[in-house]
Write a protein that holds these residues in place. Sequence first.
Motif, PDB file in Angstrom:
ATOM      1  N   GLN A 155      40.516  46.233  49.184  1.00  0.00           N
ATOM      2  CA  GLN A 155      40.445  45.389  47.992  1.00  0.00           C
ATOM      3  C   GLN A 155      41.752  44.689  47.663  1.00  0.00           C
ATOM      4  OE1 GLN A 155      38.714  48.913  45.881  1.00  0.00           O
ATOM      5  NE2 GLN A 155      37.431  47.379  44.919  1.00  0.00           N
ATOM      6  N   THR A 156      42.873  45.278  48.028  1.00  0.00           N
ATOM      7  CA  THR A 156      44.171  44.671  47.751  1.00  0.00           C
ATOM      8  C   THR A 156      44.989  44.664  49.038  1.00  0.00           C
ATOM      9  OG1 THR A 156      45.096  46.809  47.088  1.00  0.00           O
ATOM     10  CG2 THR A 156      44.166  45.419  45.349  1.00  0.00           C
ATOM     11  N   GLN A 160      39.892  52.016  43.912  1.00  0.00           N
ATOM     12  CA  GLN A 160      39.920  51.188  45.109  1.00  0.00           C
ATOM     13  C   GLN A 160      39.119  51.839  46.242  1.00  0.00           C
ATOM     14  OE1 GLN A 160      43.650  49.507  46.379  1.00  0.00           O
ATOM     15  NE2 GLN A 160      44.568  49.817  44.378  1.00  0.00           N
TER      16      GLN A 160
END
Length: 215
Positions: free
Chosen positions: A28-29, A6
């Motif tokens: 990203q998350t 990530q």
Amino acid sequence: LGGGNQTLSASAIFSINDMVFVTWHTTQTTYGGAICAYKQSGIGRYTFMDRVDFPEASYFELSASTNNQSGYYEIFMAGRRDPSSSNYVLADHRGAVVTRIDYDFFNDEFWESSAEELPLPGFAANDIVAAAAHYFVITGNGAGTDEGGLFQIDRSMSVVEKGDLFNIDDGIAVIVDPTTQLVTPGSSSSADVYTLDRSGSDYRIKKASISYDYT
């Protein structure tokens, strides 16, 4: 992050003595972050010292203080942790957390086992400042709706001593006026705190005079 690939983005920086601490959050998350420590090694130069990852939490602001008796910097990070992973049972909690972790300034490393977490009402803890022997944390949801507040916590993070000191909808930032800080050793301390929040599309600045008696 957590053994994956990530990408992290720096979110906040705090300088204390010859150290700089930086918090990070994943791009990203929804959740994932870290804290890094850098030590001054020359004029305008810093050397990386240590890092701790938090795969379930993102952090947006931080503050730190020196504890000369223990030999640690006490670091407080404001952010958000996945509620489905933490399973905190707290009214109006949507993920807002404050995490404390200590940094050993003799051995130049984080003491990972010192990490403690305190859940707060709200979607995310967006800012944190030290004032009147305590920390003040503002929470919000980024949508301008009533899911935030201003909360007072102690350094041991044992309890939220005061909740929503005045009406905050979507809390954005909190700052202390350094010219108003007054400390009477062993007796009391006080300061003025200003907040920025949003209600719908309206931005608001508010002021609170806070104090703490040691007795």
